[in-house]
Design an enzyme around this catalytic site. Sequence first.
Site, PDB file in Angstrom:
ATOM      1  N   LYS A   1      -1.259  -8.110  12.859  1.00 14.27           N
ATOM      2  CA  LYS A   1       0.098  -8.012  12.291  1.00 14.27           C
ATOM      3  C   LYS A   1       1.037  -9.058  12.892  1.00 14.27           C
ATOM      4  O   LYS A   1       1.822  -9.669  12.161  1.00 14.27           O
ATOM      5  CB  LYS A   1       0.639  -6.599  12.498  1.00 14.27           C
ATOM      6  CG  LYS A   1      -0.118  -5.559  11.661  1.00 14.27           C
ATOM      7  CD  LYS A   1       0.198  -4.154  12.108  1.00 14.27           C
ATOM      8  CE  LYS A   1      -0.481  -3.111  11.243  1.00 14.27           C
ATOM      9  NZ  LYS A   1      -0.413  -1.769  11.828  1.00 14.27           N
TER      10      LYS A   1
ATOM     11  N   LYS B   1      -4.387  -5.878   6.533  1.00 17.34           N
ATOM     12  CA  LYS B   1      -3.940  -6.855   7.551  1.00 17.34           C
ATOM     13  C   LYS B   1      -5.061  -7.771   8.010  1.00 17.34           C
ATOM     14  O   LYS B   1      -4.844  -8.951   8.292  1.00 17.34           O
ATOM     15  CB  LYS B   1      -3.360  -6.247   8.815  1.00 17.34           C
ATOM     16  CG  LYS B   1      -2.996  -4.848   9.080  1.00 17.34           C
ATOM     17  CD  LYS B   1      -3.198  -3.665   8.402  1.00 17.34           C
ATOM     18  CE  LYS B   1      -4.218  -2.644   8.692  1.00 17.34           C
ATOM     19  NZ  LYS B   1      -3.787  -1.447   9.304  1.00 17.34           N
TER      20      LYS B   1
ATOM     21  N   GLY C   1      -4.054  10.536   9.514  1.00 15.76           N
ATOM     22  CA  GLY C   1      -4.342   9.368   8.661  1.00 15.76           C
ATOM     23  C   GLY C   1      -3.690   8.091   9.157  1.00 15.76           C
ATOM     24  O   GLY C   1      -3.519   7.147   8.392  1.00 15.76           O
TER      25      GLY C   1
ATOM     26  N   GLY D   1       0.500   5.665   7.647  1.00 18.57           N
ATOM     27  CA  GLY D   1       0.481   6.911   6.881  1.00 18.57           C
ATOM     28  C   GLY D   1       0.395   6.609   5.391  1.00 18.57           C
ATOM     29  O   GLY D   1       0.725   5.520   4.934  1.00 18.57           O
TER      30      GLY D   1
ATOM     31  N   ILE E   1       8.137  -0.281   6.414  1.00 18.97           N
ATOM     32  CA  ILE E   1       9.293  -1.127   6.768  1.00 18.97           C
ATOM     33  C   ILE E   1       9.310  -2.406   5.937  1.00 18.97           C
ATOM     34  O   ILE E   1       8.333  -3.154   5.930  1.00 18.97           O
ATOM     35  CB  ILE E   1       9.256  -1.557   8.255  1.00 18.97           C
ATOM     36  CG1 ILE E   1       9.041  -0.364   9.167  1.00 18.97           C
ATOM     37  CG2 ILE E   1      10.518  -2.310   8.636  1.00 18.97           C
ATOM     38  CD1 ILE E   1       8.826  -0.752  10.624  1.00 18.97           C
TER      39      ILE E   1
HETATM   40  N1  HSE Z   1      -3.799   1.963  11.972  1.00 23.86           N
HETATM   41  C1  HSE Z   1      -2.558   1.362  11.620  1.00 23.86           C
HETATM   42  C2  HSE Z   1      -1.472   1.854  12.566  1.00 23.86           C
HETATM   43  C3  HSE Z   1      -2.231   1.701  10.191  1.00 23.86           C
HETATM   44  O1  HSE Z   1      -1.722   2.844  13.267  1.00 23.86           O
HETATM   45  O2  HSE Z   1      -0.412   1.269  12.643  1.00 23.86           O
HETATM   46  C4  HSE Z   1      -1.071   0.949   9.621  1.00 23.86           C
HETATM   47  O3  HSE Z   1      -1.296  -0.428   9.572  1.00 23.86           O
END
Ligand code: HSE
Length: 406
Positions: A198, A98, A180, A296, A129
């Site tokens: 995002k 991103k 993760g 994830g 998604i």
């Molecule tokens: N660190 C990001 C989150 C990972 O927790 O949404 C996914 O982009």
Amino acid sequence: MLAVMGYGTVGSGILELFYKNKENIIKKAGKDTDIKYILDIREFPGSPYEDKFIKDISVILEDPEITAVAECMGGLQPAYSFVKACLEKGKSVCTSNKELVAAKGAQLLKIAKENKCNFFFEASVGGAIPVIRPLHRCLAANEITEITGILNGTTNYILTKMFNENMTFGSALELAQNLGYAEKDPTDDIDGSDACRKICILASLAFGRHVYPDTVYVKGIRGIDREDIKLAAEANCHIKLIAQAKKLNGGQLEISVQPRLIGYDNPMSQVSGVFNAVTVFGDAIDRVMFYGKGAGKLPTASAVIADLIEAVKHDRTVFSQDWDDTDGSFTVPYSETFAEMYYRVHGNSAAETVRNIFGSVRFIKENSPETAFITDQIRMSDAQLYKERLAERGIEVRAEYAVTGS
Ligand code: HSE
């Protein structure tokens, strides 16, 4: 043939998912394909993919068999140089990065177009998604007016754990890291920059001009106290980190990432744990909501592989969306925006002073010893003045968040 750059959480997920569902993936791509290289500077002794590891990007660049590359290294460099070099060689790139798309999206899309290949980034927003392609294709007939989303799984996971299990911020973050979900540097999650990148990507796609992260008002979840979560519940609200981009009548963009109190009757308030949700408002559709796991290993790998399938299917055909570059001057300053606001303040007989300064408010708690309330719609520059007046009367503002209803 394919290559994967970066063998971290997402990269290793791509290998796992690709070989689990290889037959199906090849059928959907319509061509036989395989992952030939994995680029990573680290050693992975004993890995089942040991013979695929390389350390030098030129191996990928100089191999004419490689037509599409997954980039999951994260960060701006060297990812940007590697992606640019692949595109210049006519190799499509599918990224989950991103930061890269938010900073360089317009430029990389242009390079892809010039070199008759694709720059895809479905995995960069909302993990599993499908939102980028639907926004760009299925909703193409609409004038998009607003995008509102919970776009960071880590912070939503933390807030859910704090609300449901009364967990501390620190313990919830540790759990999210172990699963993760969090970025390499979790401050990117907590302080809102990941969600900011995002919403910039979605807004650029929806409104056709690159929105740069430094033009966005961003406030993270670091200061959220369990007391505010309890008080929000008394007002039938959850607190969520909400990313929002709205097109105003004059064509300007109001864009922010901030914690908001969201009424229980708003579906966004029911989005829990690592799940993300995006609501898109358009002139023909009213609203469409997308929902799924936002972070994830396998959920994100699923989106990258879907892009690789598209890249293989559409080799040498430009299929990716693009938008214009801009100087970012079409965003409205935060001080000129309006919102209902939640405040928690501390001071003697604060409720009466609050009424005098803010006029009509809804109290959640009065003078015991703190006062919490929700205002009517106020302009953010006025909110600043009101807080200064409170301070002059010895009343300290301990928390302030915007409020969103249905
Ligand atoms: N660190 C990001 C989150 C990972 O927790 O949404 C996914 O982009």
